[in-house]
Scaffold this motif. Structure first.
Motif, short mmCIF file in Angstrom:
data_model
loop_
_atom_site.label_atom_id
_atom_site.label_comp_id
_atom_site.label_asym_id
_atom_site.label_seq_id
_atom_site.Cartn_x
_atom_site.Cartn_y
_atom_site.Cartn_z
N UNK A 9 0.83 -1.22 0.00
CA UNK A 9 0.00 0.00 0.00
C UNK A 9 0.86 1.26 0.00
N UNK A 10 2.09 1.13 0.49
CA UNK A 10 3.04 2.24 0.51
C UNK A 10 3.24 2.81 -0.90
N UNK A 91 8.68 -4.07 -0.72
CA UNK A 91 9.81 -3.80 0.17
C UNK A 91 9.39 -3.54 1.61
N UNK A 92 8.27 -2.84 1.82
CA UNK A 92 7.87 -2.48 3.18
C UNK A 92 7.42 -3.71 3.97
N UNK A 93 6.93 -4.72 3.27
CA UNK A 93 6.49 -5.93 3.95
C UNK A 93 7.64 -6.92 4.16
N UNK A 94 8.58 -6.92 3.24
CA UNK A 94 9.66 -7.91 3.27
C UNK A 94 10.70 -7.59 4.34
N UNK A 95 11.08 -6.32 4.44
CA UNK A 95 12.11 -5.94 5.41
C UNK A 95 11.48 -5.76 6.79
N UNK A 96 11.93 -6.55 7.75
CA UNK A 96 11.38 -6.48 9.11
C UNK A 96 11.91 -5.28 9.88
N UNK A 100 15.56 2.42 10.72
CA UNK A 100 16.72 3.26 10.47
C UNK A 100 16.99 3.48 8.98
N UNK A 101 16.12 2.96 8.12
CA UNK A 101 16.30 3.13 6.69
C UNK A 101 15.67 4.44 6.23
N UNK A 102 16.34 5.12 5.32
CA UNK A 102 15.92 6.46 4.93
C UNK A 102 15.03 6.44 3.70
N UNK A 103 13.86 5.85 3.83
CA UNK A 103 12.89 5.85 2.72
C UNK A 103 12.47 7.27 2.36
N UNK A 104 12.55 8.18 3.33
CA UNK A 104 12.14 9.56 3.09
C UNK A 104 13.03 10.26 2.08
N UNK A 105 14.20 9.68 1.79
CA UNK A 105 15.10 10.28 0.79
C UNK A 105 14.66 9.96 -0.64
N UNK A 106 13.77 9.00 -0.77
CA UNK A 106 13.40 8.52 -2.10
C UNK A 106 11.91 8.79 -2.36
N UNK A 107 11.59 10.09 -2.34
CA UNK A 107 10.23 10.54 -2.59
C UNK A 107 10.27 11.76 -3.52
N UNK A 108 9.17 11.99 -4.20
CA UNK A 108 9.05 13.18 -5.04
C UNK A 108 9.05 14.42 -4.15
N UNK A 113 5.20 11.70 -2.91
CA UNK A 113 4.90 10.31 -3.24
C UNK A 113 6.22 9.53 -3.32
N UNK A 114 6.27 8.32 -2.80
CA UNK A 114 7.52 7.55 -2.80
C UNK A 114 7.89 7.05 -4.20
N UNK A 115 9.20 7.02 -4.46
CA UNK A 115 9.69 6.39 -5.67
C UNK A 115 9.80 4.89 -5.42
N UNK A 116 9.64 4.11 -6.47
CA UNK A 116 9.84 2.67 -6.35
C UNK A 116 11.33 2.38 -6.40
N UNK A 117 11.83 1.68 -5.40
CA UNK A 117 13.22 1.26 -5.38
C UNK A 117 13.38 0.09 -6.35
#
Length: 271
Positions: A9-10, A91-96, A100-108, A113-117
């Protein structure tokens, strides 16, 4: 592997991402796979390349010179399937552990809106016992590895594939020799459908192979020229068939070095 219904959903709230998913991006295998990113959709720092696959007959979308060289190397090896720009849609479901991961760096920057890694390549390889497994490889230029944001993305990828139990490594230009890629590029063209024109390359290449053995003491350049004359073939046919024999791995040469046509055929084929 992941299916469309497994998308986090992310990501799925983004209209563009929903559109890509509807198109089947990032799904399928072999000739049915559709990469998440296509070459005309982004600004590349290097030369973006669209190329017809030989082993897998579809168009591959490669975002840089390094990705192109990696693709050539994979295709020439025993890799069974190559999926480029593979999206980590779950990715959000797989990584437990991701606090500390910087998902906020990979957004428009505007819409947030998040970019797809994505990972550069998901490969299917054959094990010595005949079984198959997945391996993931990310292609980066060494200059990119000095940037903190690059390592933050790489850490997301590393944890994702580790959670999946799939081997993941980084490849840089240091592992992608230019001469090797150049030689693979030179021979692989002969495998493409229609490259031979009206030639029967299967039969003629076997004839050339025997001719090379029988005339191994002469320079390769001279052997190929003589072959064309004796068989009444158009100039350059021998070189084409020689390339084809290499591509089919009927003859073996050192692909990491420039081909020296002044060497005797027997000396070249020993290398």
């Amino acid at each position: 592997m992941i299916g469309i219904k497994d998308v986090s959903p992310y990501y799925s709230s983004n209209p563009k991402i929903r559109k890509f998913i509807k198109e089947g991006r990032g799904h399928g295998a072999g000739k049915e796979y559709i990469p998440w990113v296509k070459t005309h959709e982004f600004s590349s720092k290097g030369r973006a390349t669209r190329i017809m696959g030989v082993k897998i007959p579809r168009i591959f979308h490669l975002q840089s010179d390094n990705m192109y060289r990696a693709f050539l190397t994979f295709e020439y090896s025993s890799v069974l399937d190559i999926r480029e720009s593979y999206p980590l849609l779950d990715v959000m479901e797989v990584i437990d552990h991701k606090d500390d991961l910087r998902f906020d760096k990979f957004v428009d920057k505007e819409s947030r809106e998040p970019f797809v890694i994505t990972t550069s390549f998901l490969l299917t390889v054959k094990e010595p016992d005949g079984s198959e497994k997945y391996v993931a490889r990310t292609v980066k230029n060494t200059s990119e590895l000095s940037r903190k944001v690059t390592w933050e993305k790489l850490e997301i990828e590393r944890r994702y594939w580790e959670s999946k139990g799939i081997s993941w490594k980084i490849i840089t230009e240091k592992q992608l020799p230019r001469q090797l890629a150049k030689n693979i590029e030179w021979v692989r063209e002969t495998l493409l459908e229609g490259s031979e024109g009206e030639l029967n390359k299967e039969i003629l290449s076997i004839t050339l192979l025997r001719f090379l053995v029988e005339n191994g003491g002469d320079s390769l350049k001279e052997v190929l020229r003589t072959f064309d004359k004796q068989k009444g073939l158009q100039k350059g046919t021998g070189i084409f068939l020689f390339r084809y024999l290499i591509a089919k791995k009927e003859i073996s040469i050192d692909m990491s070095k420039a081909i020296d046509f002044s060497l005797s055929a027997q000396d070249l084929l020993k290398k």
